[in-house]
Design an enzyme around this catalytic site. Structure first.
Site, PDB file in Angstrom:
ATOM      1  N   SER A  76      47.284  31.926  49.597  1.00 50.05           N
ATOM      2  CA  SER A  76      48.089  30.862  49.004  1.00 50.05           C
ATOM      3  C   SER A  76      48.075  29.624  49.886  1.00 50.05           C
ATOM      4  CB  SER A  76      49.530  31.367  48.876  1.00 50.05           C
ATOM      5  OG  SER A  76      50.402  30.292  48.591  1.00 50.05           O
ATOM      6  N   LYS A 112      51.210  36.586  53.741  1.00 50.81           N
ATOM      7  CA  LYS A 112      49.877  36.047  53.437  1.00 50.81           C
ATOM      8  C   LYS A 112      49.119  35.750  54.739  1.00 50.81           C
ATOM      9  CE  LYS A 112      50.125  36.230  48.984  1.00 50.81           C
ATOM     10  NZ  LYS A 112      49.360  37.274  48.284  1.00 50.81           N
ATOM     11  N   TYR A 117      57.534  35.744  52.656  1.00 54.97           N
ATOM     12  CA  TYR A 117      56.384  35.777  51.740  1.00 54.97           C
ATOM     13  C   TYR A 117      55.167  35.109  52.385  1.00 54.97           C
ATOM     14  CZ  TYR A 117      53.263  34.377  47.966  1.00 54.97           C
ATOM     15  OH  TYR A 117      52.144  34.153  47.207  1.00 54.97           O
TER      16      TYR A 117
HETATM   17  P1  NAD Z   1      52.373  38.612  39.177  1.00 53.35           P
HETATM   18  O1  NAD Z   1      53.655  39.136  39.683  1.00 53.35           O
HETATM   19  O2  NAD Z   1      52.312  38.104  37.782  1.00 53.35           O
HETATM   20  O3  NAD Z   1      51.224  39.723  39.345  1.00 53.35           O
HETATM   21  C1  NAD Z   1      51.230  40.668  40.393  1.00 53.35           C
HETATM   22  C2  NAD Z   1      51.007  42.041  39.781  1.00 53.35           C
HETATM   23  O4  NAD Z   1      50.977  43.016  40.836  1.00 53.35           O
HETATM   24  C3  NAD Z   1      52.114  42.448  38.815  1.00 53.35           C
HETATM   25  O5  NAD Z   1      51.525  42.882  37.594  1.00 53.35           O
HETATM   26  C4  NAD Z   1      52.834  43.601  39.524  1.00 53.35           C
HETATM   27  O6  NAD Z   1      53.318  44.569  38.601  1.00 53.35           O
HETATM   28  C5  NAD Z   1      51.737  44.159  40.420  1.00 53.35           C
HETATM   29  N1  NAD Z   1      52.194  44.818  41.649  1.00 53.35           N
HETATM   30  C6  NAD Z   1      53.094  44.359  42.561  1.00 53.35           C
HETATM   31  N2  NAD Z   1      53.215  45.215  43.572  1.00 53.35           N
HETATM   32  C7  NAD Z   1      52.344  46.242  43.335  1.00 53.35           C
HETATM   33  C8  NAD Z   1      51.998  47.434  44.021  1.00 53.35           C
HETATM   34  N3  NAD Z   1      52.584  47.751  45.179  1.00 53.35           N
HETATM   35  N4  NAD Z   1      51.070  48.259  43.472  1.00 53.35           N
HETATM   36  C9  NAD Z   1      50.486  47.948  42.288  1.00 53.35           C
HETATM   37  N5  NAD Z   1      50.778  46.846  41.584  1.00 53.35           N
HETATM   38  C10 NAD Z   1      51.693  45.986  42.111  1.00 53.35           C
HETATM   39  O7  NAD Z   1      51.879  37.482  40.212  1.00 53.35           O
HETATM   40  P2  NAD Z   1      50.695  36.429  40.088  1.00 53.35           P
HETATM   41  O8  NAD Z   1      51.285  35.095  39.932  1.00 53.35           O
HETATM   42  O9  NAD Z   1      49.676  36.893  39.132  1.00 53.35           O
HETATM   43  O10 NAD Z   1      50.119  36.501  41.576  1.00 53.35           O
HETATM   44  C11 NAD Z   1      49.023  37.329  41.937  1.00 53.35           C
HETATM   45  C12 NAD Z   1      48.726  37.160  43.413  1.00 53.35           C
HETATM   46  O11 NAD Z   1      48.458  35.791  43.687  1.00 53.35           O
HETATM   47  C13 NAD Z   1      49.879  37.569  44.325  1.00 53.35           C
HETATM   48  O12 NAD Z   1      49.316  38.214  45.468  1.00 53.35           O
HETATM   49  C14 NAD Z   1      50.498  36.250  44.718  1.00 53.35           C
HETATM   50  O13 NAD Z   1      51.126  36.312  45.974  1.00 53.35           O
HETATM   51  C15 NAD Z   1      49.280  35.345  44.755  1.00 53.35           C
HETATM   52  N6  NAD Z   1      49.612  33.926  44.549  1.00 53.35           N
HETATM   53  C16 NAD Z   1      50.302  33.545  43.431  1.00 53.35           C
HETATM   54  C17 NAD Z   1      50.649  32.208  43.249  1.00 53.35           C
HETATM   55  C18 NAD Z   1      51.451  31.752  42.043  1.00 53.35           C
HETATM   56  O14 NAD Z   1      52.011  30.658  42.079  1.00 53.35           O
HETATM   57  N7  NAD Z   1      51.516  32.513  40.961  1.00 53.35           N
HETATM   58  C19 NAD Z   1      50.269  31.250  44.209  1.00 53.35           C
HETATM   59  C20 NAD Z   1      49.552  31.670  45.314  1.00 53.35           C
HETATM   60  C21 NAD Z   1      49.222  33.013  45.490  1.00 53.35           C
END
Ligand code: NAD
Ligand code: UDP
Length: 332
Positions: A125, A153, A149
Site C-alpha cells: 500500500s 505492510k 495496519y
Molecule cells: P477486502 O477486505 O475486500 O478483501 C480481503 C479478503 O481477504 C476478504 O475477502 C476477507 O474475507 C479475506 N481474508 C481476510 N483475512 C483472511 C484470512 N486470514 N484468511 C483468508 N482470507 C482472509 O480488502 P481489499 O480492499 O480487497 O484489499 C485486498 C488487499 O489489498 C489487502 O491486503 C489490503 O490491505 C490491500 N490494500 C487495499 C487497499 C484499499 O484501499 N482497498 C489499499 C492498499 C492495499
C-alpha cells in the site's frame, strides 16, 4: 491451464483481479475465510467471465489446509490479497492485525516454501510512504508507518525482501496500491464495506443512495488547491489489470524482487470526487466541512514510470469512469 492461487479472492480487489486473470486465460483457485466478503461473489464472477472460480473457504493461517491445497494440484503462483485493512480498527485491535496480516503471510510463505511454489504477488500500500517528503511518490521514497495496519505492510515487505535474499528462485512483486475505487462496469461486483464505510468513496456512494445523510469532509485547510485532501484514486479494474501484468512479469523472470506503485499519477481532492459522483449519479451529495481526521496526510500521488518501464502497464480510466461504475454497482 496455469493455476493461480488467489488469497482473499472474494474481496474487493481480489474479485476484480480474479475476473482479469480468468479473462487472461488463467485457472483461478480462491482461498478466503469470508471474514469480509460473501460467496455470492463467485456467482457474479461466473456471470461476468462464464467460469466459476474454484473456491476453498479457509484461512491463510491454517498450515494443514495450505499443505493439502498445494498437494492437490500444481499452483504456479500466488496472488496474496487476504488480510485486514481498516486503519482505525488496527489501532483498536493491533494483535488481530499482526496475526492476520503478518503471521498469516508467514504461514502462507512457509507453505509455499514446502510446496516449492516461489512466485508471489503481494498487496502492499502507498501507506508505507508515510507523510510524503516530495511528490510524486517514487518507489525509493523513505518508508514509515503511523498505525498498526501500515506497520503490517512494512513488516511483510521486509519479510519478502529477506526471503528473496535467503533462497534462490523467488519471484516476488510488491505492489503499492494508491486509492482503489470504482467497480466492475457490469455492476455485478464492487466494494461492499460492512457497517459505516471508513473510506471516502463508499461513503459518498451511500449518501447518493440515501443510506447516509451527509459526507463529512475531513478538513479544508490543507495546503492543496481547494484545501481538502488530495489522493491518487485508481479504478479497481485498472488495478486488477496491473496484477495480471505483474504476474506475467514474475512468471517470465528467473528470480526477482519487484516493487512498484500502482496509481494513476494524478491527484484529486475530496471536493473533486464529490462533484464527479454528483455527475455520475445525478444526485446532490450533501456535505459538511469538519476537522481533520487524525493521521491524515494532505496529498499523495504516485510516480507511475517504474510500473510502465517494468510492466508496460498504465492506468487508463478517469475519475468519471470510477464514479459511473461505482454508482452502477451501488444503485443495484
Ligand atoms: P477486502 O477486505 O475486500 O478483501 C480481503 C479478503 O481477504 C476478504 O475477502 C476477507 O474475507 C479475506 N481474508 C481476510 N483475512 C483472511 C484470512 N486470514 N484468511 C483468508 N482470507 C482472509 O480488502 P481489499 O480492499 O480487497 O484489499 C485486498 C488487499 O489489498 C489487502 O491486503 C489490503 O490491505 C490491500 N490494500 C487495499 C487497499 C484499499 O484501499 N482497498 C489499499 C492498499 C492495499
Ligand atoms: N475523507 C473525508 N471524509 C470521509 C472519508 C475520507 O473527507 O468520510 C477524506 C480523507 O481525509 C482523505 C480522502 O478523503 O483526504 C481519502 O480518504 P480515504 O479514507 O478514502 O483514503 P486514505 O485516507 O487511506 O487515502
Amino acid at each position: 491451464m496455469t493455476t493461480i492461487l488467489v488469497t482473499g479472492g472474494t474481496g474487493f480487489i481480489g474479485s476484480h483481479t480474479t475476473v482479469a486473470l480468468q479473462q487472461a486465460g488463467y485457472h483461478v483457485l480462491i482461498l478466503d475465510n469470508l471474514s469480509n466478503s460473501s460467496v455470492q461473489v463467485l456467482d457474479a464472477i461466473a456471470t461476468i467471465t462464464g467460469t466459476r472460480p474454484e473456491f476453498i473457504q479457509g484461512d491463510i493461517r491454517d498450515a494443514a489446509l495450505l499443505d493439502s491445497l498445494f498437494a492437490a494440484q500444481p499452483v504456479s503462483a500466488v496472488l496474496h490479497f487476504a488480510g485486514l485493512k481498516a486503519v482505525g480498527e488496527s489501532v483498536a485491535m493491533p494483535l488481530a492485525y499482526y496475526d492476520n496480516n503478518v503471521h498469516g503471510s508467514v504461514q502462507l510463505l512457509q507453505a509455499m516454501q514446502r510446496a516449492q511454489v516461489r512466485t508471489l504477488v503481494f498487496s502492499s500500500s502507498a501507506t508505507v510512504y508515510g507523510d510524503p517528503q516530495a511528490l510524486p511518490l517514487t518507489e525509493d521514497h523513505p518508508r514509515s508507518a503511523t498505525n498498526p495496519y501500515g506497520h503490517t505492510k512494512l513488516v511483510v515487505e521486509d519479510i519478502l525482501e529477506n526471503l528473496h535474499a535467503s533462497e534462490a528462485g523467488w519471484r516476488i512483486a510488491r505492489l503499492r496500491y494508491f486509492n482503489p475505487v470504482g467497480a466492475h462496469p457490469s455492476g455485478l461486483i464492487g466494494e461492499a464495506p460492512q457497517g459505516v464505510p471508513n473510506n471516502l468513496m463508499p461513503y459518498v456512494a451511500q449518501v447518493a443512495t440515501g443510506q447516509r445523510e451527509r459526507v463529512q469532509v475531513f478538513g479544508n485547510d490543507y495546503n492543496t488547491p481547494d484545501g481538502t485532501g488530495v489522493r491518487d484514486y485508481i479504478h479497481v479494474t485498472d488495478l486488477a489489470d496491473g496484477h495480471v501484468h505483474a504476474l506475467q512479469y514474475c512468471l517470465q523472470a528467473r528470480q526477482d524482487l519487484l516493487t512498484v506503485n500502482l496509481g494513476t499519477g494524478v491527484g484529486y481532492s475530496v471536493l473533486d470526487m464529490i462533484r464527479a459522483f454528483e455527475q455520475a449519479s445525478g444526485k446532490t451529495i450533501a456535505y459538511d466541512i469538519v476537522g481533520r481526521r487524525t493521521g491524515d496526510i494532505a496529498a499523495c500521488w504516485a510516480d507511475t514510470e517504474l510500473a510502465y518501464e517494468k510492466l508496460g502497464w498504465r492506468a487508463r480510466k478517469t475519475i468519471q469512469d470510477m464514479c459511473d461504475d461505482a454508482w452502477r454497482w451501488e444503485s443495484k
